[in-house]
Design a protein around this motif. Structure first.
Motif, PDB file in Angstrom:
ATOM      1  N   ARG A 197     -11.364 -22.142   4.688  1.00 14.94           N
ATOM      2  CA  ARG A 197     -10.874 -23.376   3.830  1.00 14.94           C
ATOM      3  C   ARG A 197      -9.224 -23.087   3.990  1.00 14.94           C
ATOM      4  O   ARG A 197      -8.645 -22.481   3.326  1.00 14.94           O
ATOM      5  CB  ARG A 197     -11.179 -23.086   2.364  1.00 14.94           C
ATOM      6  N   LEU A 198      -8.803 -23.705   5.031  1.00 11.50           N
ATOM      7  CA  LEU A 198      -7.472 -23.662   5.391  1.00 11.50           C
ATOM      8  C   LEU A 198      -6.416 -24.024   4.228  1.00 11.50           C
ATOM      9  O   LEU A 198      -5.365 -23.399   4.293  1.00 11.50           O
ATOM     10  CB  LEU A 198      -7.010 -24.729   6.798  1.00 11.50           C
ATOM     11  N   HIS A 199      -6.791 -24.906   3.534  1.00 15.43           N
ATOM     12  CA  HIS A 199      -5.704 -25.386   2.383  1.00 15.43           C
ATOM     13  C   HIS A 199      -6.022 -23.925   1.328  1.00 15.43           C
ATOM     14  O   HIS A 199      -4.509 -23.789   0.803  1.00 15.43           O
ATOM     15  CB  HIS A 199      -6.252 -26.327   1.632  1.00 15.43           C
ATOM     16  N   ILE A 202      -3.667 -21.289   2.937  1.00 13.46           N
ATOM     17  CA  ILE A 202      -2.422 -21.440   3.071  1.00 13.46           C
ATOM     18  C   ILE A 202      -1.523 -21.260   1.634  1.00 13.46           C
ATOM     19  O   ILE A 202      -0.628 -20.825   1.231  1.00 13.46           O
ATOM     20  CB  ILE A 202      -1.802 -22.836   3.700  1.00 13.46           C
ATOM     21  N   TRP A 203      -2.124 -22.319   0.680  1.00 16.07           N
ATOM     22  CA  TRP A 203      -1.598 -22.447  -0.572  1.00 16.07           C
ATOM     23  C   TRP A 203      -2.432 -21.694  -1.843  1.00 16.07           C
ATOM     24  O   TRP A 203      -1.872 -22.015  -3.028  1.00 16.07           O
ATOM     25  CB  TRP A 203      -1.625 -24.019  -0.900  1.00 16.07           C
ATOM     26  N   SER A 205      -5.581 -21.224  -4.534  1.00 13.94           N
ATOM     27  CA  SER A 205      -6.606 -22.287  -5.427  1.00 13.94           C
ATOM     28  C   SER A 205      -5.516 -23.075  -6.309  1.00 13.94           C
ATOM     29  O   SER A 205      -5.246 -22.928  -7.343  1.00 13.94           O
ATOM     30  CB  SER A 205      -7.302 -21.455  -6.196  1.00 13.94           C
ATOM     31  N   VAL A 209      -3.412 -30.193  -2.629  1.00 14.93           N
ATOM     32  CA  VAL A 209      -3.064 -29.633  -1.221  1.00 14.93           C
ATOM     33  C   VAL A 209      -4.056 -29.708  -0.412  1.00 14.93           C
ATOM     34  O   VAL A 209      -5.391 -29.960  -0.880  1.00 14.93           O
ATOM     35  CB  VAL A 209      -2.307 -28.308  -1.614  1.00 14.93           C
TER      36      VAL A 209
END
Length: 209
Positions: A197-199, A202-203, A205, A209
């Motif tokens: 789950r790339l998002h 990176i960011w 939960s 985004v």
């Protein structure tokens, strides 16, 4: 584009704010639809999406196909402008002729027993058959442990599913990493696809985004 409302109530859902008005999910939070849902005219929605200037729009939820009649004009506008469209769905609601004719790709995510939803609600054989007949359909299963893959095996065999993707359950980069490592060997052995789950990686939960 994320739509609200869902016909299932998976206890581990990572977007309960789109449907959980009673605190049924693991969060235990009863979200307020007046705060979370914002009705918009389909033409305004299409205009906003076109303004992004991107080549692909992914429609998620909730369950987007619950709003099929409102979604169809948005998809027509996007496809008319040459934008590719993918719709993420739980596989319990039929796609309908208008969306399939528009050349939408469907990412179908049937829910497993650990969702806490009764099988007769989360697995609808006749709808899964419709999706198997559409070109490009992917079937994605959210798995908590490698033992969940046995349940996926049974569903794949029973419903003749192809293009299988496995994604670990998790709402933090650490959970996602642990899940991928736990699932990888068995997914590779079955010659399926493995997705993170790339998002989230990176960011974290976060919304939006």
């Amino acid at each position: 584009m994320r739509l609200g409302g869902c016909n299932l109530d998976c206890r581990w859902c990572d977007t309960p704010y789109t449907w959980d008005w009673k605190g049924l999910s693991d969060t235990g939070i009863p979200y307020r639809p007046a705060e979370e849902l914002h009705a918009m005219d389909p033409a305004d929605v299409a205009g906003r999406l076109l303004d992004f200037g991107v080549g692909l729009i992914v429609v998620s939820g909730g369950e987007p196909l619950n709003q099929r009649t409102r979604l169809e004009p948005v998809v027509r506008s996007l496809r008319g402008a040459g934008i590719a469209v993918e719709i993420e769905t739980n596989g319990t609601v039929a796609p309908g002729a208008a969306l399939t004719a528009a050349g939408v790709r469907f990412n179908v995510s049937p829910k497993l027993a650990h969702s806490g939803v009764a099988e007769e609600r989360r697995i609808v054989p006749e709808v899964l058959r419709e999706f198997t007949r559409l070109p490009g359909t992917a079937f994605k299963f959210v798995c908590a442990t490698a033992s969940d893959l046995e349940e996926v095996d049974a569903l794949v065999a029973r419903h003749s599913l192809e293009n299988i993707w496995i994604m670990p359950r998790g709402q933090s980069p650490e959970e996602i990493g642990e899940g991928i490592r736990a699932l990888a060997d068995e997914v590779v052995r079955r010659k399926w696809n493995l997705s993170g789950r790339l998002h989230v990686t990176i960011w974290g939960s976060k919304r939006g985004v």
